[in-house]
Enzyme design. Structure first.
Site, short mmCIF file in Angstrom:
data_model
loop_
_atom_site.label_atom_id
_atom_site.label_comp_id
_atom_site.label_asym_id
_atom_site.label_seq_id
_atom_site.Cartn_x
_atom_site.Cartn_y
_atom_site.Cartn_z
N ASP A 118 0.75 -1.14 -0.10
CA ASP A 118 -0.20 0.78 -0.33
C ASP A 118 1.25 1.59 0.11
O ASP A 118 2.23 0.85 0.63
CB ASP A 118 -1.15 -0.26 0.90
N ASP A 132 -7.23 -1.16 -5.13
CA ASP A 132 -8.38 -0.71 -4.08
C ASP A 132 -8.71 -0.20 -4.22
O ASP A 132 -10.50 -0.23 -4.53
CB ASP A 132 -7.44 -0.54 -2.70
#
Length: 157
Positions: A118, A132
């Site tokens: 991330d 995402d």
């Protein structure tokens, strides 16, 4: 399979591949240029922060391992099954391509690294990645498709 149905499948697959490639390239660039935990100011509240997520989206269910891989594969199967029921439904190829590409992007991370990379950070929100974003947009599009369909059915009754 009709040409239109084949085209819808082809568009969904092409979008999934584009999402997968863009996601993986972005993660690779961030991993090479940002140290784990480092924050880089981008614009206003947007920051880049390299982090590793062993859970699902936004850090939920940390430490999932093989179970999350299985859940991802089941979810991907459900998305493809929904699409196969009516690939000509307006917008369905976009939702399917985004969901499949995002799911595959994070799945590749889990299999290769044991975690998802991330890097996008906004205030009051856990770090996330482009996969995402694609998954979230795909879910929103699916919801809009099904809500509109339900509204049309309700008016038609």
């Amino acid at each position: 399979m009709s040409d239109r149905v084949g085209r819808a499948w082809g568009l969904a697959a092409a979008l999934a591949v584009v999402v997968l490639i863009v996601d993986q390239v972005a993660k690779e660039i961030v991993t090479k240029h940002i140290v784990l935990g480092e924050q880089v100011n981008v614009l206003g509240p947007l920051k880049l922060t390299l982090s590793h997520n062993e859970g699902v989206a936004f850090g939920l269910a940390d430490g999932g391992g093989i179970g999350l891989i299985a859940i991802t594969l089941v979810a991907l199967g459900v998305v493809l099954w929904l699409f196969s029921r009516d690939p000509m439904r307006p917008g369905m190829w976009v939702a399917t391509g985004l969901l499949a590409g995002g799911a595959l992007g994070n799945l590749v991370d889990r299999i290769r690294h044991g975690h998802v990379t991330d890097f996008i950070e906004l205030p009051h929100w856990p770090p996330f990645n482009l996969a995402d974003c694609a998954i979230t947009c795909g879910v929103v599009i699916l919801l809009v498709i099904y809500v509109r369909e339900a509204e049309r059915a309700e008016r038609g009754s």
